[in-house]
Scaffold this motif. Structure first.
Motif, PDB file in Angstrom:
ATOM      1  N   ALA A  24       0.718  -1.545   0.286  1.00 43.96           N
ATOM      2  CA  ALA A  24       0.086   0.256   0.041  1.00 43.96           C
ATOM      3  C   ALA A  24       1.285   1.264   0.448  1.00 43.96           C
ATOM      4  CB  ALA A  24      -1.125   0.211   1.069  1.00 43.96           C
ATOM      5  N   SER A  27       1.347   3.478  -3.110  1.00 41.83           N
ATOM      6  CA  SER A  27      -0.198   4.428  -3.142  1.00 41.83           C
ATOM      7  C   SER A  27      -0.278   5.066  -2.952  1.00 41.83           C
ATOM      8  CB  SER A  27      -1.303   3.502  -3.429  1.00 41.83           C
ATOM      9  OG  SER A  27      -1.606   2.597  -4.844  1.00 41.83           O
ATOM     10  N   ASP A  34      -2.272   4.301   3.144  1.00 36.12           N
ATOM     11  CA  ASP A  34      -1.754   2.441   3.747  1.00 36.12           C
ATOM     12  C   ASP A  34      -2.696   1.852   4.929  1.00 36.12           C
ATOM     13  OD1 ASP A  34       1.696   3.281   5.260  1.00 36.12           O
ATOM     14  OD2 ASP A  34      -0.791   3.428   6.496  1.00 36.12           O
ATOM     15  N   THR A 100       2.185  -7.419  -6.668  1.00 40.34           N
ATOM     16  CA  THR A 100       1.712  -6.709  -5.644  1.00 40.34           C
ATOM     17  C   THR A 100       0.366  -6.888  -4.780  1.00 40.34           C
ATOM     18  OG1 THR A 100       0.377  -3.926  -5.829  1.00 40.34           O
ATOM     19  CG2 THR A 100      -0.710  -5.649  -7.265  1.00 40.34           C
ATOM     20  N   ASN A 102      -1.649  -4.536  -3.558  1.00 48.35           N
ATOM     21  CA  ASN A 102      -2.185  -3.357  -3.723  1.00 48.35           C
ATOM     22  C   ASN A 102      -4.147  -3.767  -5.461  1.00 48.35           C
ATOM     23  OD1 ASN A 102      -0.789  -2.234  -2.664  1.00 48.35           O
ATOM     24  ND2 ASN A 102       0.105  -0.797  -3.922  1.00 48.35           N
ATOM     25  N   ASP A 104      -5.860  -1.467  -6.433  1.00 42.35           N
ATOM     26  CA  ASP A 104      -5.972  -0.421  -6.410  1.00 42.35           C
ATOM     27  C   ASP A 104      -6.284  -0.164  -8.560  1.00 42.35           C
ATOM     28  OD1 ASP A 104      -3.508   1.051  -5.201  1.00 42.35           O
ATOM     29  OD2 ASP A 104      -3.596   0.501  -7.156  1.00 42.35           O
TER      30      ASP A 104
END
Ligand code: APR
Length: 257
Positions: A24, A27, A34, A100, A102, A104
């Protein structure tokens, strides 16, 4: 003496099979908090409660009231220089795989061709009972139309879950298998923006170390692997990764391999 972006550039340049693992923290400079830093998503809640499969099934209103705002945030965020630098390293052939945690979608939007999304993605919704899949847009529209804020399946009526992996849920088999394969192939792993506290992802750097590979970590706070790094950078990923690209140019790295 503290390591520098130039040290990281040299390490990456010498890699036979470089792999990047992000969390996180890559980003946050795009405006997404995060999880475990001050102000992080888990700061005032119990992640095992609001982020678990059991809560999703037993109390979907609770689950959706907590997560709904994150679905709107995804529409206004943009990749930051850290995402763009990772995509450039892939384009130059310096990084062969990107793993990743993540959800997003920012690595893909930055130009990374095949991010291995081990914790799933916000891109779709699905019904755990009948398997029906819908787009994120449709899922959000149903949530907003529902009196209790819970999107439901039009096939069987069960509540819809996003494609994000919840605590207590299996990780996507193809993604986690690809992540282990990438780690086994790696002679250099660069971790950007992860606390490396959540398994099975937190075991991936150990695979690289056990086979004699080198580990580099770029985060603002400590990780359990800090004493096992060849290069350890602290600071903002967007700033540091931009300096790594500059250092590569200075080392005479051709723009594309
Ligand atoms: N630059 C560099 N590092 C940063 C930045 C930044 N701009 N912002 C935050 N960080 C660092 C923090 O210091 C921390 O070390 O990124 C790390 C983020 O750690 P976490 O919040 O624990 O996020 P992550 O490691 O991705 O969490 C793993 O936990 O809750 C689950 O599924 C969730 O995928 C997530 C997993």
């Amino acid at each position: 003496m503290a390591d520098s972006p130039r040290d990281l550039a040299r390490l990456l340049l010498g890699a036979r099979h470089g792999v990047v693992l992000t969390g996180a923290g890559v980003s946050t400079e795009s405006g997404i908090p995060d999880f475990r830093s001050a102000g992080g998503i888990w700061e005032n809640v119990d992640p095992m409660e609001v982020g678990s499969l059991s809560t999703f099934v037993s109390a979907p209103e609770r689950f959706w009231s907590f997560h709904r705002p994150r679905f709107s945030a995804v529409d206004i965020i943009r990749p930051n220089p850290a995402h763009l630098a990772v995509a450039e390293l892939e384009r130059r052939g310096i990084i062969k795989d990107l793993i990743t945690q993540n959800i997003d979608g920012l690595h893909r939007r930055a130009g990374s061709p095949h991010p291995i999304e081990v914790h799933g993605t916000l891109d779709f919704g699905e019904c755990l009972r009948c398997g029906a899949r819908i787009s994120r847009e449709e899922m959000v529209a149903r949530a907003d139309d529902a009196p209790d804020g819970v999107p439901r399946c039009t096939q069987c009526g069960f509540q819809i879950k996003s494609g994000v992996v919840l605590f207590g849920e299996q990780l996507p088999a193809s993604a986690i298998s690809a992540a282990f394969a990438a780690s086994e192939a790696a002679d250099v792993m660069l971790v950007i923006g992860s606390s490396l506290l959540v398994t099975p992802v937190s075991t991936l750097p150990d695979i690289v170390l056990r086979q004699g590979g080198a580990l580099a970590i770029l985060t603002e706070s400590a990780t359990p692997y800090d004493d096992h790094c060849t290069v350890r950078l602290h600071g903002k990923a967007g700033v540091q990764m931009t300096e790594v690209l500059t250092a590569l140019d200075g080392l005479g790295m051709p723009a594309a391999r």
